[in-house]
Design a protein around this motif. Structure first.
Motif, PDB file in Angstrom:
ATOM      1  N   ILE A 135       0.792  -1.063   0.134  1.00  0.00           N
ATOM      2  CA  ILE A 135       0.050  -0.048   0.193  1.00  0.00           C
ATOM      3  C   ILE A 135       0.966   1.393  -0.014  1.00  0.00           C
ATOM      4  CG2 ILE A 135      -2.004   1.283   1.249  1.00  0.00           C
ATOM      5  CD1 ILE A 135      -1.363  -2.494   2.042  1.00  0.00           C
ATOM      6  N   ASP A 136       0.673   2.200  -1.077  1.00  0.00           N
ATOM      7  CA  ASP A 136       1.641   3.220  -1.128  1.00  0.00           C
ATOM      8  C   ASP A 136       0.850   4.370  -0.794  1.00  0.00           C
ATOM      9  OD1 ASP A 136       3.489   4.729  -3.922  1.00  0.00           O
ATOM     10  OD2 ASP A 136       3.218   5.286  -1.905  1.00  0.00           O
ATOM     11  N   LEU A 137       1.201   5.108   0.581  1.00  0.00           N
ATOM     12  CA  LEU A 137       0.566   5.890   1.331  1.00  0.00           C
ATOM     13  C   LEU A 137       0.846   7.475   0.744  1.00  0.00           C
ATOM     14  CD1 LEU A 137       0.569   4.578   4.799  1.00  0.00           C
ATOM     15  CD2 LEU A 137      -1.236   4.746   3.246  1.00  0.00           C
TER      16      LEU A 137
ATOM     17  N   GLY B 206      11.582   3.758   4.039  1.00  0.00           N
ATOM     18  CA  GLY B 206      10.575   4.682   4.123  1.00  0.00           C
ATOM     19  C   GLY B 206       9.289   3.662   4.239  1.00  0.00           C
ATOM     20  N   ALA B 207       9.488   2.312   4.598  1.00  0.00           N
ATOM     21  CA  ALA B 207       8.361   1.227   4.641  1.00  0.00           C
ATOM     22  C   ALA B 207       8.325   0.659   5.950  1.00  0.00           C
ATOM     23  CB  ALA B 207       8.374   0.456   3.363  1.00  0.00           C
TER      24      ALA B 207
ATOM     25  N   LYS C 142       0.324 -10.257   5.275  1.00  0.00           N
ATOM     26  CA  LYS C 142       1.326  -9.318   5.348  1.00  0.00           C
ATOM     27  C   LYS C 142       1.084  -7.882   4.467  1.00  0.00           C
ATOM     28  CE  LYS C 142       6.439  -9.039   4.272  1.00  0.00           C
ATOM     29  NZ  LYS C 142       7.622  -9.846   3.991  1.00  0.00           N
ATOM     30  N   LEU C 143       1.259  -6.856   5.174  1.00  0.00           N
ATOM     31  CA  LEU C 143       0.955  -5.490   4.377  1.00  0.00           C
ATOM     32  C   LEU C 143       2.127  -4.833   4.518  1.00  0.00           C
ATOM     33  CD1 LEU C 143      -2.519  -4.682   5.857  1.00  0.00           C
ATOM     34  CD2 LEU C 143      -2.073  -5.440   3.550  1.00  0.00           C
ATOM     35  N   ILE C 144       2.533  -4.409   3.283  1.00  0.00           N
ATOM     36  CA  ILE C 144       3.832  -3.322   3.493  1.00  0.00           C
ATOM     37  C   ILE C 144       3.151  -1.749   3.104  1.00  0.00           C
ATOM     38  CG2 ILE C 144       5.641  -2.872   2.222  1.00  0.00           C
ATOM     39  CD1 ILE C 144       5.890  -5.471   3.353  1.00  0.00           C
ATOM     40  N   PHE C 145       3.317  -0.964   4.136  1.00  0.00           N
ATOM     41  CA  PHE C 145       2.977   0.270   4.115  1.00  0.00           C
ATOM     42  C   PHE C 145       4.010   1.187   3.596  1.00  0.00           C
ATOM     43  CE2 PHE C 145      -0.185  -1.368   6.926  1.00  0.00           C
ATOM     44  CZ  PHE C 145      -1.455  -0.957   6.510  1.00  0.00           C
ATOM     45  N   ILE C 146       4.069   1.752   2.447  1.00  0.00           N
ATOM     46  CA  ILE C 146       5.127   3.015   2.066  1.00  0.00           C
ATOM     47  C   ILE C 146       4.701   4.133   2.388  1.00  0.00           C
ATOM     48  CG2 ILE C 146       6.279   3.501   0.148  1.00  0.00           C
ATOM     49  CD1 ILE C 146       5.996   0.950  -1.226  1.00  0.00           C
TER      50      ILE C 146
ATOM     51  N   THR D 180      -6.616   5.263   4.672  1.00  0.00           N
ATOM     52  CA  THR D 180      -6.097   4.336   3.804  1.00  0.00           C
ATOM     53  C   THR D 180      -5.535   3.248   4.584  1.00  0.00           C
ATOM     54  OG1 THR D 180      -5.896   5.841   2.287  1.00  0.00           O
ATOM     55  CG2 THR D 180      -4.567   3.678   1.785  1.00  0.00           C
ATOM     56  N   VAL D 181      -5.018   3.347   5.475  1.00  0.00           N
ATOM     57  CA  VAL D 181      -4.228   2.159   6.596  1.00  0.00           C
ATOM     58  C   VAL D 181      -5.551   1.439   7.165  1.00  0.00           C
ATOM     59  CG1 VAL D 181      -3.009   1.998   8.821  1.00  0.00           C
ATOM     60  CG2 VAL D 181      -2.376   3.538   7.236  1.00  0.00           C
ATOM     61  N   ASP D 182      -6.560   2.151   7.617  1.00  0.00           N
ATOM     62  CA  ASP D 182      -7.567   1.720   8.318  1.00  0.00           C
ATOM     63  C   ASP D 182      -8.331   0.473   7.092  1.00  0.00           C
ATOM     64  OD1 ASP D 182      -7.329   2.466  10.893  1.00  0.00           O
ATOM     65  OD2 ASP D 182      -8.710   4.515  10.261  1.00  0.00           O
ATOM     66  N   LYS D 183      -8.655   0.963   5.869  1.00  0.00           N
ATOM     67  CA  LYS D 183      -9.247   0.298   5.010  1.00  0.00           C
ATOM     68  C   LYS D 183      -8.174  -0.956   4.607  1.00  0.00           C
ATOM     69  CE  LYS D 183     -11.415   0.581   0.561  1.00  0.00           C
ATOM     70  NZ  LYS D 183     -10.991  -0.676   0.167  1.00  0.00           N
ATOM     71  N   ALA D 184      -6.895  -0.734   4.516  1.00  0.00           N
ATOM     72  CA  ALA D 184      -6.230  -1.700   3.986  1.00  0.00           C
ATOM     73  C   ALA D 184      -6.304  -2.932   5.101  1.00  0.00           C
ATOM     74  CB  ALA D 184      -4.587  -1.313   3.926  1.00  0.00           C
TER      75      ALA D 184
END
Length: 315
Positions: free
Chosen positions: A227-229, A308-309, A268-272, A253-257
């Motif tokens: 997920i690119d933030l 940055g992730a 597994k989630l990758i938050f950028i 967006t984080v909450d929805k993901a």
């Protein structure tokens, strides 16, 4: 509205006309107003000049009932495609393959650090291939996308046609599938149709090493999603938002993901989130710490995502 290098445009809220010289990102371009000092403008602030005077003609599309045009390519392709050879660890080469009966003028802009820079341009003839450029292992890690501008044509035939625009998102999972033998290049590699609308590769083409091994009654394998933030990836007009509104949108967006991951069996989630001031990173990790379905989180692999992730592992 799509813009391209060399396009004549008019300023909407100011006087002046100019030419697009650089595609900065999806929402900004540089425009030269005639003084050799291009300015960065949002695409909502400009319009094409005399756009209504152009006659747009759709390129010919092969009949699906007929065999693909193979010619010198030696393969049954139907549409313009990108071929990738080499390996992610040692570097790759990119080629444009044209199985169609018409030629294409092409320009290719790799996206690195939210900037588009031209790396290749020219003509790929019908039934031929063209080398685009090579990418080193380090450059591959920074690559975020490939933006193509294409003009189909036949010599001495027909009026000018519209520029076709195709953009491929690029990420770590792009080349994890087993390569196939590409006879037209006499090498193993990956083939990507430039005209076919892609499904979300961040969900479906994840690395097989991210699977849990399934044995007997073991739990179903879980995938990984990126997920690119960056705010320009989430909204169309970020320049109209305050810093507070941007942060709110990113955290929503984080909450929805997280919610979608629980429902969709994503493990597994990758938050950028980028580096920046560190505010977004802090708030993202705060949410992860408080979420009941998050088992753990840590800094994501810097060789793949930079510094940055954050990666989160769900229960």
């Amino acid at each position: 509205m799509q813009f391209y290098i060399g396009q004549k445009v008019r300023m909407l809220h100011d006087s002046g006309e100019g030419t697009v010289t650089t595609l900065v990102d999806k929402h900004h371009v540089e425009v030269d107003l005639g003084d050799d000092f291009p300015i960065d403008v949002h695409i909502s602030e400009i319009i094409p000049i005399d756009a209504s005077e152009y006659e747009y003609v759709q390129p010919e599309v092969p009949d699906d009932s007929e065999p693909g045009f193979s010619g010198p390519l030696g393969t049954q392709l139907f549409e313009l495609s990108l071929a990738v050879t080499g390996s992610p660890s040692e570097g790759i080469k990119l080629f444009l393959l044209n199985p169609e009966s018409q030629d294409y003028l092409y320009t290719c802009y790799p996206k690195v650090k939210h900037k588009y820079r031209c790396r290749a341009h020219g003509v790929v003839r019908a039934g031929k291939k063209e080398f685009l450029f090579s990418v080193s292992a380090d450059e591959l890690k920074q690559l975020k996308g490939l933006y193509f501008q294409l003009i189909p044509f036949k010599e001495n035939s027909g009026p000018p046609v519209a520029v076709e625009v195709h953009e491929l998102k690029w990420h770590k999972e792009r080349l994890v599938e087993e390569p196939e033998f590409l006879s037209m290049l006499s090498d193993e590699g990956w083939l990507i149709n430039l005209k076919k609308k892609e499904i979300d590769h961040s969900v479906t083409n994840f690395n097989t090493h991210e699977f849990l091994r399934v044995k007997g009654d073991a739990p179903v394998a879980k995938g990984v999603k990126v997920i690119d933030l960056h705010i320009e990836e989430l909204v169309e007009y970020p320049h109209r938002m305050s810093a507070g509104d941007m942060l709110t949108k990113q955290l929503e967006t984080v909450d929805k993901a997280l919610s979608d991951a629980v429902i969709g069996n994503i493990g597994k989630l990758i938050f950028i989130h980028g580096v920046g001031t560190g505010v977004l990173k802090t708030e993202v990790r705060k949410k992860l710490k408080e979420h009941a379905q998050v088992r753990s989180f840590a800094k994501a692999d810097p060789s793949a995502y930079g510094n940055g992730a954050t990666e989160a592992h769900l229960i």
